[in-house]
Design a protein around this motif. Structure first.
Motif, PDB file in Angstrom:
ATOM      1  N   PRO A   1      32.999  43.174  36.593  1.00 19.06           N
ATOM      2  CA  PRO A   1      32.275  42.099  35.894  1.00 19.06           C
ATOM      3  C   PRO A   1      31.269  41.440  36.838  1.00 19.06           C
ATOM      4  CG  PRO A   1      34.673  41.673  35.979  1.00 19.06           C
ATOM      5  CD  PRO A   1      34.424  42.928  36.736  1.00 19.06           C
ATOM      6  N   GLY A   2      30.073  41.179  36.333  1.00 18.73           N
ATOM      7  CA  GLY A   2      29.062  40.496  37.136  1.00 18.73           C
ATOM      8  C   GLY A   2      28.567  41.308  38.315  1.00 18.73           C
TER       9      GLY A   2
ATOM     10  N   HIS B   1      44.054  44.764  47.854  1.00 15.50           N
ATOM     11  CA  HIS B   1      44.091  43.302  47.881  1.00 15.50           C
ATOM     12  C   HIS B   1      43.572  42.885  49.250  1.00 15.50           C
ATOM     13  CE1 HIS B   1      45.282  39.189  47.678  1.00 15.50           C
ATOM     14  NE2 HIS B   1      46.172  39.310  48.631  1.00 15.50           N
TER      15      HIS B   1
ATOM     16  N   ILE C   1      41.525  36.588  51.316  1.00 18.39           N
ATOM     17  CA  ILE C   1      40.276  36.414  50.569  1.00 18.39           C
ATOM     18  C   ILE C   1      40.664  35.995  49.160  1.00 18.39           C
ATOM     19  CG2 ILE C   1      38.239  37.613  49.669  1.00 18.39           C
ATOM     20  CD1 ILE C   1      38.160  37.257  52.704  1.00 18.39           C
ATOM     21  N   GLU C   2      39.908  35.075  48.588  1.00 18.48           N
ATOM     22  CA  GLU C   2      40.304  34.469  47.314  1.00 18.48           C
ATOM     23  C   GLU C   2      39.200  34.660  46.278  1.00 18.48           C
ATOM     24  OE1 GLU C   2      43.500  31.579  49.522  1.00 18.48           O
ATOM     25  OE2 GLU C   2      41.434  30.887  49.331  1.00 18.48           O
ATOM     26  N   PRO C   3      39.158  35.861  45.683  1.00 16.54           N
ATOM     27  CA  PRO C   3      38.117  36.186  44.699  1.00 16.54           C
ATOM     28  C   PRO C   3      38.615  35.930  43.273  1.00 16.54           C
ATOM     29  CG  PRO C   3      39.272  38.175  45.306  1.00 16.54           C
ATOM     30  CD  PRO C   3      40.012  37.013  45.951  1.00 16.54           C
ATOM     31  N   SER C   4      37.892  36.459  42.296  1.00 17.36           N
ATOM     32  CA  SER C   4      38.319  36.319  40.901  1.00 17.36           C
ATOM     33  C   SER C   4      39.517  37.232  40.639  1.00 17.36           C
ATOM     34  CB  SER C   4      37.168  36.712  39.976  1.00 17.36           C
ATOM     35  OG  SER C   4      36.883  38.094  40.146  1.00 17.36           O
ATOM     36  N   THR C   5      40.183  37.005  39.511  1.00 13.46           N
ATOM     37  CA  THR C   5      41.359  37.797  39.156  1.00 13.46           C
ATOM     38  C   THR C   5      41.049  39.291  39.171  1.00 13.46           C
ATOM     39  OG1 THR C   5      42.156  35.987  37.767  1.00 13.46           O
ATOM     40  CG2 THR C   5      43.072  38.172  37.336  1.00 13.46           C
TER      41      THR C   5
ATOM     42  N   ASP D   1      41.000  40.813  42.712  1.00 12.87           N
ATOM     43  CA  ASP D   1      42.084  40.425  43.612  1.00 12.87           C
ATOM     44  C   ASP D   1      43.032  41.586  43.913  1.00 12.87           C
ATOM     45  OD1 ASP D   1      43.182  38.403  45.193  1.00 12.87           O
ATOM     46  OD2 ASP D   1      44.657  37.851  43.652  1.00 12.87           O
TER      47      ASP D   1
ATOM     48  N   VAL E   1      45.519  42.874  42.169  1.00 10.07           N
ATOM     49  CA  VAL E   1      46.913  42.718  41.747  1.00 10.07           C
ATOM     50  C   VAL E   1      47.063  43.363  40.376  1.00 10.07           C
ATOM     51  CG1 VAL E   1      48.734  41.056  41.218  1.00 10.07           C
ATOM     52  CG2 VAL E   1      47.131  40.606  43.084  1.00 10.07           C
TER      53      VAL E   1
ATOM     54  N   LEU F   1      48.097  41.796  36.929  1.00 13.33           N
ATOM     55  CA  LEU F   1      47.187  40.771  36.411  1.00 13.33           C
ATOM     56  C   LEU F   1      45.789  41.318  36.177  1.00 13.33           C
ATOM     57  CD1 LEU F   1      48.384  37.793  38.655  1.00 13.33           C
ATOM     58  CD2 LEU F   1      48.975  38.233  36.269  1.00 13.33           C
TER      59      LEU F   1
ATOM     60  N   GLN G   1      34.336  43.176  44.097  1.00 14.32           N
ATOM     61  CA  GLN G   1      33.164  42.390  44.507  1.00 14.32           C
ATOM     62  C   GLN G   1      33.626  41.009  44.934  1.00 14.32           C
ATOM     63  OE1 GLN G   1      29.294  42.663  42.389  1.00 14.32           O
ATOM     64  NE2 GLN G   1      29.706  40.547  41.769  1.00 14.32           N
TER      65      GLN G   1
ATOM     66  N   ARG H   1      32.757  37.557  48.016  1.00 15.19           N
ATOM     67  CA  ARG H   1      31.825  36.948  48.975  1.00 15.19           C
ATOM     68  C   ARG H   1      32.614  35.991  49.873  1.00 15.19           C
ATOM     69  NH1 ARG H   1      27.249  32.782  47.074  1.00 15.19           N
ATOM     70  NH2 ARG H   1      29.172  31.779  46.421  1.00 15.19           N
ATOM     71  N   PRO H   2      32.973  36.421  51.065  1.00 13.04           N
ATOM     72  CA  PRO H   2      33.829  35.584  51.923  1.00 13.04           C
ATOM     73  C   PRO H   2      33.080  34.351  52.416  1.00 13.04           C
ATOM     74  CG  PRO H   2      33.021  37.474  53.148  1.00 13.04           C
ATOM     75  CD  PRO H   2      32.584  37.676  51.721  1.00 13.04           C
TER      76      PRO H   2
ATOM     77  N   ALA I   1      44.351  32.970  45.619  1.00  8.87           N
ATOM     78  CA  ALA I   1      43.285  32.134  45.029  1.00  8.87           C
ATOM     79  C   ALA I   1      42.979  30.842  45.783  1.00  8.87           C
ATOM     80  CB  ALA I   1      43.546  31.815  43.556  1.00  8.87           C
TER      81      ALA I   1
ATOM     82  N   PRO J   1      37.456  30.351  46.470  1.00 10.83           N
ATOM     83  CA  PRO J   1      36.224  30.214  47.261  1.00 10.83           C
ATOM     84  C   PRO J   1      35.429  31.503  47.417  1.00 10.83           C
ATOM     85  CG  PRO J   1      38.172  30.170  48.674  1.00 10.83           C
ATOM     86  CD  PRO J   1      38.668  30.112  47.267  1.00 10.83           C
ATOM     87  N   ASP J   2      36.079  32.645  47.298  1.00  8.08           N
ATOM     88  CA  ASP J   2      35.407  33.894  47.650  1.00  8.08           C
ATOM     89  C   ASP J   2      34.993  34.709  46.430  1.00  8.08           C
ATOM     90  OD1 ASP J   2      35.878  33.274  50.396  1.00  8.08           O
ATOM     91  OD2 ASP J   2      37.932  33.986  50.166  1.00  8.08           O
ATOM     92  N   ALA J   3      35.074  34.108  45.255  1.00  6.45           N
ATOM     93  CA  ALA J   3      34.678  34.816  44.034  1.00  6.45           C
ATOM     94  C   ALA J   3      33.162  34.893  43.937  1.00  6.45           C
ATOM     95  CB  ALA J   3      35.239  34.095  42.809  1.00  6.45           C
ATOM     96  N   TYR J   4      32.678  36.045  43.542  1.00  3.72           N
ATOM     97  CA  TYR J   4      31.248  36.192  43.240  1.00  3.72           C
ATOM     98  C   TYR J   4      31.088  37.092  42.038  1.00  3.72           C
ATOM     99  CZ  TYR J   4      26.291  36.243  43.574  1.00  3.72           C
ATOM    100  OH  TYR J   4      24.968  36.067  43.271  1.00  3.72           O
ATOM    101  N   PRO J   5      30.497  36.644  40.934  1.00  5.91           N
ATOM    102  CA  PRO J   5      30.026  35.278  40.695  1.00  5.91           C
ATOM    103  C   PRO J   5      31.183  34.272  40.730  1.00  5.91           C
ATOM    104  CG  PRO J   5      29.284  36.815  38.968  1.00  5.91           C
ATOM    105  CD  PRO J   5      30.296  37.523  39.757  1.00  5.91           C
TER     106      PRO J   5
ATOM    107  N   VAL K   1      34.027  31.600  39.861  1.00  7.28           N
ATOM    108  CA  VAL K   1      34.894  31.422  38.697  1.00  7.28           C
ATOM    109  C   VAL K   1      35.711  30.153  38.881  1.00  7.28           C
ATOM    110  CG1 VAL K   1      35.110  33.892  38.189  1.00  7.28           C
ATOM    111  CG2 VAL K   1      36.786  32.785  39.683  1.00  7.28           C
TER     112      VAL K   1
ATOM    113  N   HIS L   1      44.216  34.198  36.484  1.00  9.03           N
ATOM    114  CA  HIS L   1      45.650  34.290  36.781  1.00  9.03           C
ATOM    115  C   HIS L   1      45.827  34.970  38.138  1.00  9.03           C
ATOM    116  CE1 HIS L   1      47.493  33.228  32.857  1.00  9.03           C
ATOM    117  NE2 HIS L   1      46.334  33.662  32.374  1.00  9.03           N
ATOM    118  N   PHE L   2      46.700  34.413  38.946  1.00  9.23           N
ATOM    119  CA  PHE L   2      46.949  34.934  40.287  1.00  9.23           C
ATOM    120  C   PHE L   2      48.439  34.810  40.581  1.00  9.23           C
ATOM    121  CE2 PHE L   2      42.799  32.959  39.977  1.00  9.23           C
ATOM    122  CZ  PHE L   2      41.951  33.928  40.488  1.00  9.23           C
TER     123      PHE L   2
END
Ligand SMILES: [Cu+2]
Ligand SMILES: [Cu+2]
Lengths: 341, 340
Positions: free
Chosen positions: A28-29, A109, A113-117, A120, A122, A125, A137, A139-140, B260, B301-305, B307, B311-312
């Motif tokens: 996505p994106g 994983h 790093i804390e990206p979108s679901t 991630d 996992v 999920l 995708q 961006r740290p 997350a 913090p590291d999501a692009y785009p 969000v 769920h995590f």
């Protein structure tokens, strides 16, 4: 939960696997990245220990470097252990493209790093990658020490070796000469770097298939009985004392940054052999104030960034003890060295 | 044998877990109060994800319940705790509230409570005792592992948003009480046979439940699935800073890992840390270890785009804890982090 990737759970799943969620959709994106890592997998590597015994190792390959292990192949070869490092600069848009053929399921994983679901890694999920490529995708935003690992049947896949270092370098601090290395933006400088991923190996686990236990049955994944204790893929019994990929050789006046990664499942204690470490960051975040210590107790997946500035020439033996999670008994020790000339 | 009050846990036994508002609710009072509570020591069985029935004991809300862990107790400094413990079983038990810091004596101990008997403890909480506590049975070294444990939150007097006076603030709070189950121990206690001297846990719980993945029986059922239980799940919108009171009632040390967001690490074993470190893994010791941390609910913090929803997992990174019965990955001590 809105994100269940597929209907592969329950009794079905691929091959003999249950509670897996196959998929390899479009990202996505999706945008053009600043940096791309292409990872395949290998399922038939090995590691040889100092006593002459070997175990099977699984891991990720670097497809861009000509490594095998793409989704088109059988992925039954070998590869480096730990898996090739991912090294990026904070603020970059990163793609990690994982290719897995239809015989297996894996994810990446990017731990810490804390990206979108979706990105991630996992599976329950989002999806477990199989039969194609998924591009993670992210961006740290925070420089520091991380690692990446598979999140499918994780007790087994991480134990089998499916991990590698993930380093986020800071943006250059204004005024720094080219080539200046810092732990984080405007943070401490270093000249020499060591990445010590400390892990324990239970050979009994290394004979299991990738889906072991997912459909039920006792395959022993609650009971880890390690016999080997390793540092960054090298046996800590004796090889890691001198192996140039692990042991540090530096000159007096230089500054060392040790990136310590607790890559096993049991608690550990790293002791710097009489040297004092200035711990400047943990888990990819600077500490509010540096912590000076001769030893660190850590548990699974913690990372500590340690600045060491020896004040004399000499050799120091670094010791990593591994403790049983229930009894606290020392199960084994891995050792390496810091030599200052 | 211990047949009195023999119960079947499950939907009924755990119903009280989900009858509340979801998270711990608390309104500070300007004056101290007496908090009266009756706990019933009951026993029964709980079915593990692989179908194995395990004998457990709990400090329950009624003689017909089996609550593992016990329903949390929330009070404030200055309050008087008046807790009556009714032992519905045939063997002797006790009740202690552990001290604030490692090595501290218990806040209060009931002494022996004979089978069929009861005791009432009364304790007025002095200032300076704000924090997170485990109450449990230490009549034997292993009773706590059977399920005889629960969480107590002592709030600073007059505060609804601090762990201790002057602490970083939160808007919600919850307990994560962890336990590790070796059914050989539970079976020995049930049948009165020799208790093993060594344990190998086979089930790993958070607030008395395991996670259940999509496709599993009971998936998304808050009375069964730790991912879905509103008292366990970490759910909020950006800005909903949530205090997590982590208590380890089990045998094993654990590595508590959130996805997350990093956690703000406030205390270790009751001692306030000198400065707040941001961690994605926290080392939760065994032998009644505890940690307080705030999950800040900042946009990942590291999501692009970028969000703000998703769920995590929160899972233990000592991955053996993510299994049941020696396999069944995803049926362990894990819950859902929901960015709403
Ligand atoms: Cu994998
Ligand atoms: Cu991880």
């Amino acid at each position: 939960m809105g994100m269940n990737g597929g209907g592969g759970g329950g009794g079905g799943g691929m091959g003999n696997a249950c509670y897996v969620y196959p998929g390899a959709p479009a990202t996505p994106g999706f945008v053009t990245p600043d940096v791309l890592f292409q990872r395949g997998i290998y399922m038939n590597g090995s590691m040889r220990f100092d006593d002459g015994n070997s175990v099977t190792i699984w891991g990720f390959t670097d497809l861009a470097a000509g490594g095998g292990g793409g989704a088109g192949g059988d992925q039954m070869g070998g590869g480096s252990f730990p898996s090739p490092a991912i090294r990026v600069t904070e603020g970059q848009i990163v793609h990690t493209a994982l290719s897995v053929n239809m015989m297996w399921m894996h994810t990446i994983h990017h731990h810490g790093i804390e990206p979108s679901t979706e990105n991630d890694g996992v599976g329950h999920l989002s999806w477990d990658v199989t039969g194609g490529t998924y591009t993670y995708q992210w961006r740290p935003l925070h420089a520091g020490t991380y690692f990446y690992h598979c999140h499918v049947n994780t007790p087994l896949h991480a134990e089998m070796g499916m991990y590698g270092a993930l380093i986020v370098d800071p943006k250059p601090t204004p005024g720094d000469p080219a080539g200046t290395k810092r732990a984080f933006y405007n943070g401490p400088k270093y000249d020499v770097e060591a990445i010590w991923a400390c892990d324990e190996i239970d050979p009994n686990w290394h004979t299991l298939p990738w889906y072991a236990g997912t459909c039920g049955g006792d395959v022993g994944l609650n009971n880890l009985n390690p016999r080997y204790f390793i540092i960054t893929g090298v046996d800590g019994a004796s090889s890691a004392l001198t192996n140039p990929a692990v042991a540090v050789n530096m000159t007096l006046g230089q500054t060392l940054l040790v990136r310590y990664i607790c890559a096993g499942f049991y608690p550990q204690k790293i002791s710097f052999g009489g040297l004092t470490a200035s711990v400047v960051a943990s888990d990819g975040r600077p500490l509010p104030a540096a912590w000076n210590t001769g030893a660190i107790e850590a548990h699974s997946a913690e990372r500590y960034d340690c600045i060491i500035k020896p004040t004399s020439r000499g050799t120091w033996t670094v010791t990593v003890q591994f403790f049983h999670w229930r009894t606290g008994a020392v199960l084994g020790t891995a050792k390496t060295r810091i030599t200052v000339a | 044998m211990e047949r009195r009050g023999f119960l079947k846990a499950g939907t009924a036994g755990f119903a009280s877990l989900v009858s509340g508002a979801g998270l711990l609710t608390w309104a500070p009072r300007s004056e101290a109060a007496t908090i009266s509570k009756t706990l019933y020591i009951t026993a029964g069985t709980h079915t593990m994800p692989d179908g194995v029935s395990v004998y457990i004991k709990g400090f329950s809300d009624s003689s017909a319940d089996l609550n593992v862990p016990a329903t949390p107790i929330v009070c404030q400094e200055g309050d008087t705790l008046e807790i009556t413990i009714i032992n519905r079983l045939a063997v002797t038990h006790n009740f202690v509230i552990g001290g604030l810091k490692a090595g501290d004596p218990p806040l209060v101990s009931s002494g022996d409570i004979a089978g069929g008997g009861s005791k009432t403890i009364t304790y007025t909480i002095p200032t300076g005792k704000a924090g997170s506590y485990l109450f449990y049975d230490n009549k034997t070294s292993y009773n706590v592992f059977l399920g005889l444990h629960g969480g107590l939150a002592i709030m600073p007097a007059g505060s609804s948003n601090q762990l201790y006076s002057g602490s970083p603030t939160f808007v919600k709070q919850l307990f994560w009480v962890f336990n590790d189950i070796d059914p050989a121990l539970n079976s020995a206690v049930q049948h009165g046979t020799t208790v093993p001297t060594s344990f190998t846990p086979r089930y790993f719980t958070i607030n008395g439940q395991t996670s259940l993945p999509p496709g599993a029986v009971g998936f998304d059922d808050p009375t069964r699935d730790a991912m879905a239980n509103p008292e366990t799940q970490l759910a909020g919108s950006v800005g909903d800073r949530t205090l997590i009171r982590m208590l380890n009632a089990g045998m094993c040390s654990h590595a508590v890992h959130t996805h997350a967001n990093h956690m703000e690490w406030l205390t270790d074993r009751g001692t306030v840390r000198g400065s707040v470190w941001k961690k994605d893994v926290l080392y939760l010791r065994n032998q009644l270890g505890k940690i307080d941390a705030i999950y800040p609910f900042e946009a990942p913090p590291d999501a692009y785009p970028p969000v703000t929803t998703g769920h995590f997992p929160m899972h233990l990174h000592d991955e053996m804890s993510q299994t049941a019965g020696g396999g069944m990955y995803l049926f362990g001590a894990m819950t859902d982090i929901v960015f709403k």
